[in-house]
Design a protein around this motif. Structure first.
Motif, PDB file in Angstrom:
ATOM      1  N   PHE A   6      -4.616 -15.228  -5.922  1.00  0.00           N
ATOM      2  CA  PHE A   6      -3.121 -15.305  -6.097  1.00  0.00           C
ATOM      3  C   PHE A   6      -2.190 -14.373  -5.638  1.00  0.00           C
ATOM      4  CE2 PHE A   6      -5.428 -17.749  -9.679  1.00  0.00           C
ATOM      5  CZ  PHE A   6      -5.095 -19.139  -9.327  1.00  0.00           C
ATOM      6  N   LYS A   7      -1.036 -14.671  -5.087  1.00  0.00           N
ATOM      7  CA  LYS A   7      -0.122 -13.587  -4.957  1.00  0.00           C
ATOM      8  C   LYS A   7       0.536 -12.941  -6.226  1.00  0.00           C
ATOM      9  CE  LYS A   7       4.730 -13.611  -2.799  1.00  0.00           C
ATOM     10  NZ  LYS A   7       5.664 -14.606  -2.005  1.00  0.00           N
ATOM     11  N   ARG A   8       0.566 -11.791  -6.218  1.00  0.00           N
ATOM     12  CA  ARG A   8       0.908 -10.868  -7.296  1.00  0.00           C
ATOM     13  C   ARG A   8       2.318 -10.001  -7.053  1.00  0.00           C
ATOM     14  NH1 ARG A   8      -2.931 -11.483 -11.736  1.00  0.00           N
ATOM     15  NH2 ARG A   8      -0.966 -10.758 -12.811  1.00  0.00           N
ATOM     16  N   LYS A   9       3.053  -9.701  -7.876  1.00  0.00           N
ATOM     17  CA  LYS A   9       4.147  -8.893  -7.598  1.00  0.00           C
ATOM     18  C   LYS A   9       3.557  -7.494  -7.491  1.00  0.00           C
ATOM     19  CE  LYS A   9       7.589 -11.852  -9.648  1.00  0.00           C
ATOM     20  NZ  LYS A   9       8.625 -12.077 -10.740  1.00  0.00           N
ATOM     21  N   ILE A  10       2.669  -7.049  -8.138  1.00  0.00           N
ATOM     22  CA  ILE A  10       2.281  -5.606  -8.292  1.00  0.00           C
ATOM     23  C   ILE A  10       1.822  -5.312  -6.827  1.00  0.00           C
ATOM     24  CG2 ILE A  10      -0.257  -6.005  -8.738  1.00  0.00           C
ATOM     25  CD1 ILE A  10      -0.220  -3.846 -10.625  1.00  0.00           C
ATOM     26  N   TYR A  11       1.535  -6.182  -5.934  1.00  0.00           N
ATOM     27  CA  TYR A  11       1.100  -5.808  -4.697  1.00  0.00           C
ATOM     28  C   TYR A  11       2.191  -4.893  -4.043  1.00  0.00           C
ATOM     29  CZ  TYR A  11      -1.390  -6.608  -0.177  1.00  0.00           C
ATOM     30  OH  TYR A  11      -2.590  -6.371   0.785  1.00  0.00           O
ATOM     31  N   GLU A  12       3.451  -5.313  -3.928  1.00  0.00           N
ATOM     32  CA  GLU A  12       4.693  -4.552  -3.536  1.00  0.00           C
ATOM     33  C   GLU A  12       4.709  -3.089  -3.925  1.00  0.00           C
ATOM     34  OE1 GLU A  12       6.373  -5.574  -0.827  1.00  0.00           O
ATOM     35  OE2 GLU A  12       5.206  -7.210  -0.748  1.00  0.00           O
ATOM     36  N   LYS A  13       4.543  -3.155  -5.242  1.00  0.00           N
ATOM     37  CA  LYS A  13       4.511  -1.879  -5.774  1.00  0.00           C
ATOM     38  C   LYS A  13       3.104  -0.858  -5.228  1.00  0.00           C
ATOM     39  CE  LYS A  13       6.563  -3.433 -10.002  1.00  0.00           C
ATOM     40  NZ  LYS A  13       6.460  -3.379 -11.340  1.00  0.00           N
ATOM     41  N   MET A  14       2.085  -1.529  -4.893  1.00  0.00           N
ATOM     42  CA  MET A  14       0.933  -0.692  -4.428  1.00  0.00           C
ATOM     43  C   MET A  14       1.077  -0.350  -2.859  1.00  0.00           C
ATOM     44  SD  MET A  14      -1.932  -3.380  -5.897  1.00  0.00           S
ATOM     45  CE  MET A  14      -3.286  -2.437  -5.214  1.00  0.00           C
ATOM     46  N   LEU A  15       1.943  -1.340  -2.205  1.00  0.00           N
ATOM     47  CA  LEU A  15       2.280  -0.691  -1.061  1.00  0.00           C
ATOM     48  C   LEU A  15       3.349   0.399  -1.090  1.00  0.00           C
ATOM     49  CD1 LEU A  15       3.190  -4.136   0.883  1.00  0.00           C
ATOM     50  CD2 LEU A  15       1.206  -2.510   1.624  1.00  0.00           C
ATOM     51  N   ASP A  16       4.176   0.365  -1.674  1.00  0.00           N
ATOM     52  CA  ASP A  16       5.208   1.595  -1.982  1.00  0.00           C
ATOM     53  C   ASP A  16       4.190   2.810  -2.276  1.00  0.00           C
ATOM     54  OD1 ASP A  16       7.352   0.037  -1.680  1.00  0.00           O
ATOM     55  OD2 ASP A  16       7.692  -0.469  -3.612  1.00  0.00           O
ATOM     56  N   TRP A  17       3.409   2.712  -3.123  1.00  0.00           N
ATOM     57  CA  TRP A  17       2.427   4.000  -3.496  1.00  0.00           C
ATOM     58  C   TRP A  17       1.703   4.515  -2.007  1.00  0.00           C
ATOM     59  CZ3 TRP A  17      -3.044   3.159  -2.697  1.00  0.00           C
ATOM     60  CH2 TRP A  17      -3.645   4.615  -2.876  1.00  0.00           C
ATOM     61  N   LYS A  18       1.041   3.454  -1.335  1.00  0.00           N
ATOM     62  CA  LYS A  18       0.554   3.798  -0.430  1.00  0.00           C
ATOM     63  C   LYS A  18       1.695   4.666   0.830  1.00  0.00           C
ATOM     64  CE  LYS A  18      -2.810   2.198   3.281  1.00  0.00           C
ATOM     65  NZ  LYS A  18      -2.122   2.797   4.557  1.00  0.00           N
ATOM     66  N   LYS A  19       2.811   4.001   0.853  1.00  0.00           N
ATOM     67  CA  LYS A  19       3.690   4.600   2.003  1.00  0.00           C
ATOM     68  C   LYS A  19       4.226   5.915   1.500  1.00  0.00           C
ATOM     69  CE  LYS A  19       8.231   3.195   3.912  1.00  0.00           C
ATOM     70  NZ  LYS A  19       9.308   2.131   3.754  1.00  0.00           N
ATOM     71  N   ASN A  20       4.381   5.838   0.269  1.00  0.00           N
ATOM     72  CA  ASN A  20       5.390   7.245  -0.214  1.00  0.00           C
ATOM     73  C   ASN A  20       4.317   8.331  -0.805  1.00  0.00           C
ATOM     74  OD1 ASN A  20       7.726   5.776   0.202  1.00  0.00           O
ATOM     75  ND2 ASN A  20       7.615   4.950  -1.722  1.00  0.00           N
ATOM     76  N   GLN A  21       3.177   8.137  -1.223  1.00  0.00           N
ATOM     77  CA  GLN A  21       2.407   9.238  -1.896  1.00  0.00           C
ATOM     78  C   GLN A  21       1.418   9.673  -0.696  1.00  0.00           C
ATOM     79  OE1 GLN A  21       2.721  10.231  -4.738  1.00  0.00           O
ATOM     80  NE2 GLN A  21       4.485   8.936  -4.856  1.00  0.00           N
ATOM     81  N   HIS A  22       1.102   9.047   0.298  1.00  0.00           N
ATOM     82  CA  HIS A  22       0.198   9.619   1.318  1.00  0.00           C
ATOM     83  C   HIS A  22      -0.901  10.288   0.816  1.00  0.00           C
ATOM     84  CE1 HIS A  22       3.786   8.981   4.478  1.00  0.00           C
ATOM     85  NE2 HIS A  22       4.542   9.572   3.413  1.00  0.00           N
ATOM     86  N   GLY A  23      -1.589   9.518  -0.124  1.00  0.00           N
ATOM     87  CA  GLY A  23      -2.675  10.138  -0.269  1.00  0.00           C
ATOM     88  C   GLY A  23      -2.613  11.154  -1.444  1.00  0.00           C
ATOM     89  N   THR A  24      -1.604  11.766  -2.057  1.00  0.00           N
ATOM     90  CA  THR A  24      -1.418  12.778  -2.706  1.00  0.00           C
ATOM     91  C   THR A  24      -1.769  12.511  -4.154  1.00  0.00           C
ATOM     92  OG1 THR A  24       0.974  12.465  -2.913  1.00  0.00           O
ATOM     93  CG2 THR A  24       0.295  14.027  -1.382  1.00  0.00           C
ATOM     94  N   THR A  25      -1.855  10.949  -4.506  1.00  0.00           N
ATOM     95  CA  THR A  25      -2.077  10.690  -5.763  1.00  0.00           C
ATOM     96  C   THR A  25      -3.178   9.574  -5.771  1.00  0.00           C
ATOM     97  OG1 THR A  25      -0.471   8.992  -5.941  1.00  0.00           O
ATOM     98  CG2 THR A  25      -0.026  11.433  -6.749  1.00  0.00           C
ATOM     99  N   ALA A  26      -3.801   9.239  -6.713  1.00  0.00           N
ATOM    100  CA  ALA A  26      -4.720   8.191  -6.880  1.00  0.00           C
ATOM    101  C   ALA A  26      -3.613   6.883  -7.653  1.00  0.00           C
ATOM    102  CB  ALA A  26      -5.914   8.250  -7.711  1.00  0.00           C
ATOM    103  N   LEU A  27      -4.162   5.825  -7.201  1.00  0.00           N
ATOM    104  CA  LEU A  27      -3.333   4.705  -7.769  1.00  0.00           C
ATOM    105  C   LEU A  27      -4.125   4.166  -9.004  1.00  0.00           C
ATOM    106  CD1 LEU A  27      -1.126   2.650  -7.869  1.00  0.00           C
ATOM    107  CD2 LEU A  27      -2.191   0.994  -6.537  1.00  0.00           C
ATOM    108  N   LEU A  28      -3.681   4.320 -10.031  1.00  0.00           N
ATOM    109  CA  LEU A  28      -4.285   3.650 -11.469  1.00  0.00           C
ATOM    110  C   LEU A  28      -3.583   2.604 -11.812  1.00  0.00           C
ATOM    111  CD1 LEU A  28      -6.379   4.228 -13.941  1.00  0.00           C
ATOM    112  CD2 LEU A  28      -4.649   5.491 -14.884  1.00  0.00           C
ATOM    113  N   ILE A  29      -4.491   1.231 -11.706  1.00  0.00           N
ATOM    114  CA  ILE A  29      -3.785  -0.072 -12.302  1.00  0.00           C
ATOM    115  C   ILE A  29      -4.434  -0.281 -13.604  1.00  0.00           C
ATOM    116  CG2 ILE A  29      -3.720  -2.385 -11.809  1.00  0.00           C
ATOM    117  CD1 ILE A  29      -4.195  -1.723  -8.882  1.00  0.00           C
ATOM    118  N   ARG A  30      -3.526  -0.206 -14.523  1.00  0.00           N
ATOM    119  CA  ARG A  30      -3.953  -0.354 -15.991  1.00  0.00           C
ATOM    120  C   ARG A  30      -3.553  -1.499 -16.517  1.00  0.00           C
ATOM    121  NH1 ARG A  30      -1.155   4.317 -19.166  1.00  0.00           N
ATOM    122  NH2 ARG A  30       0.917   3.326 -18.418  1.00  0.00           N
ATOM    123  N   GLY A  31      -4.392  -2.494 -17.401  1.00  0.00           N
ATOM    124  CA  GLY A  31      -4.273  -3.624 -17.864  1.00  0.00           C
ATOM    125  C   GLY A  31      -5.199  -4.462 -18.556  1.00  0.00           C
ATOM    126  N   ALA A  32      -5.118  -5.765 -19.363  1.00  0.00           N
ATOM    127  CA  ALA A  32      -6.116  -6.132 -20.151  1.00  0.00           C
ATOM    128  C   ALA A  32      -7.078  -6.452 -19.362  1.00  0.00           C
ATOM    129  CB  ALA A  32      -5.296  -7.234 -21.021  1.00  0.00           C
TER     130      ALA A  32
END
Length: 446
Positions: A6-32
């Motif tokens: 399914f299309k999820r809104k969090i995908y755009e936030k993940m794109l922002d992470w990849k574009k802006n962090q340039h590998g300087t952080t890991a992306l942690l997705i928290r949820g139930a």
């Protein structure tokens, strides 16, 4: 049955992470559990990188888990991972996914050194990440960008049904505050009630799209709730966490001014159940609304941590939980919502869906109660959100939208602090003096 992505809104936030962090952080997705964390992580890796590797610590072999006992030789670590998962990683162009990271805390601790190495990007997914058993003896890395993921919100649910037009049109109507026709509002409420019944758990939505059979959807939701129970019992063998969770519908239906823990666990008090409540919060299976003692723009500064209400994070699960001991045929909520018999005795389900939508839209949940002049009853404003250094009180009505003494008295008491009053109901848009009465499906737009 086919498994959809399914299309999820969090995908755009993940794109922002990849574009802006340039590998300087890991992306942690928290949820139930079962909200689609693993699916979205792998879909992102598939689309945005040349190659990827998934280490699922819920089912990884012992020899893979043991690789993180000693990370002094990262070359060897990466070689072993690629051999174990038959994957080829490319520096600067690949991502490693650590799925269910809470199952191997040492892998999470290693993030600091993996990020410093710089060869690959990293995505972590997990639930119950702050519980002591998941963090004991390890150093939590600061090199993490954290995103919270929730069940599918109403717009994502409409997308799943092939409808990308409704929510943008509702947003326009909300901004213009123009009434809909009665017929259109009835149609929109019918669509929205389906969301309340199915909920936003991707597997439940997938089952509905495959079968349009709510009994099959209900079976899926029960399997998810049983999984939650297993987690609760693993962390709290006393069963008290599970008891608190299962009592949420009854507690909301009681119209009490707070969650009454003593009525669920005899003789208990909130201060004796801090660990159990922490599990419910950290699992992200619940949304918690705290009492705002002095409602103002800084709501978090004036709360009572011992006076709160609990809501299910997914209203579809809430509907099933409310009739946990009965089968689908005996679930009164399904019948009443499907037949549009929206009487007051199911008002608590509307409170739960509003709590879910406000949370998904990025709001923290607060409410306020105070005694009436006689002292025999309480006034209560269901939710309060802050906007532009002021507050917006929200009252939720499932049946008659008048009278509304609580929000009227709140206006008299805190008029200088209020930006706008809202009443969410099942009827059309209208204005009642200075208060906007809006259809409940507009809650995410507030």
């Amino acid at each position: 049955m086919s498994e959809r992505i399914f299309k999820r809104k969090i995908y755009e936030k993940m794109l922002d992470w990849k574009k802006n962090q340039h590998g300087t952080t890991a992306l942690l997705i928290r949820g139930a559990r079962r909200i689609g964390k693993s699916t979205i992580a792998e879909e992102f890796a598939r689309n945005e990188y040349e190659s990827y590797l998934v280490v699922d610590f819920a089912k990884a072999a012992d020899n893979v888990k043991q690789l993180f006992n000693d990370i002094s030789n990262l070359d060897m670590l990466f070689t072993q991972l690629q051999l174990s998962y038959h994957a080829s990683l490319k520096p600067g162009k690949s991502v490693i996914i650590f799925d269910e990271i809470q199952k191997q805390p040492l892998a999470r601790q290693a993030i600091k050194y993996l990020i410093a190495d710089g060869r690959y990007d990293y995505i972590e997914t997990g639930s119950l990440l702050s519980i002591k058993k998941s963090t004991k003896g390890i150093m939590i890395p600061s090199e993490e960008t954290r995103l919270d993921m929730y069940p599918m919100d109403y717009e994502e649910f409409r997308w799943a049904l092939g409808d990308e037009a409704t929510i943008p049109l509702l947003r326009t109507m909300f901004e213009q505050k123009k009434p809909l026709s009665d017929a259109l509002n009835r149609k929109l409420m019918m669509d929205f009630r389906l969301y309340m019944l199915v909920g936003g758990m991707p597997q439940a939505v997938n089952d509905y799209l495959d079968t349009q059979d709510l009994s099959i959807v209900d079976q899926r939701k029960r399997s998810i709730l049983e999984l939650y129970d297993q987690d609760f019992y693993n962390l709290d063998p006393t069963g008290q966490t599970s008891m608190l969770f299962h009592a949420i519908p009854a507690q909301l239906n009681s119209n009490a001014s707070r969650y009454q823990v003593s009525s669920v666990i005899e003789g208990s008090r909130v201060d004796r159940l801090t660990e159990q409540i922490a599990i419910l919060k950290d699992s992200m299976t619940t949304n918690i609304a705290y009492h705002a003692n002095d409602p103002s723009a800084g709501l978090a500064l004036h709360i009572s941590t011992e006076q709160f209400k609990l809501f299910c994070a997914d209203t579809g699960l809430f509907v099933t939980l409310a009739f946990w001991d009965d089968d689908f045929k005996n679930n009164d909520i399904y019948r009443k919502l499907l037949s549009n018999k929206l009487n007051a005795d199911i008002g608590y389900i509307y409170e739960n869906i509003v709590a879910q939508m406000l949370t998904a839209a990025g709001n923290k949940l607060y409410y306020h109660t105070w005694p009436t002049e006689t002292g025999k009853h309480n006034y209560e404003v269901d939710f309060i959100i802050s906007r532009k250094a002021k507050i917006c009180p929200i009252e939720v009505k499932s049946a008659q939208s008048t009278p509304h003494p609580s929000i009227d008295e709140f206006q008299k008491k805190f008029s200088s602090r209020i930006l706008q009053r809202y009443l969410l109901h099942t009827k059309d848009i209208r204005k009642d003096q200075d208060m906007w009465c809006l259809p409940v499906y507009m809650a995410p737009l507030l």
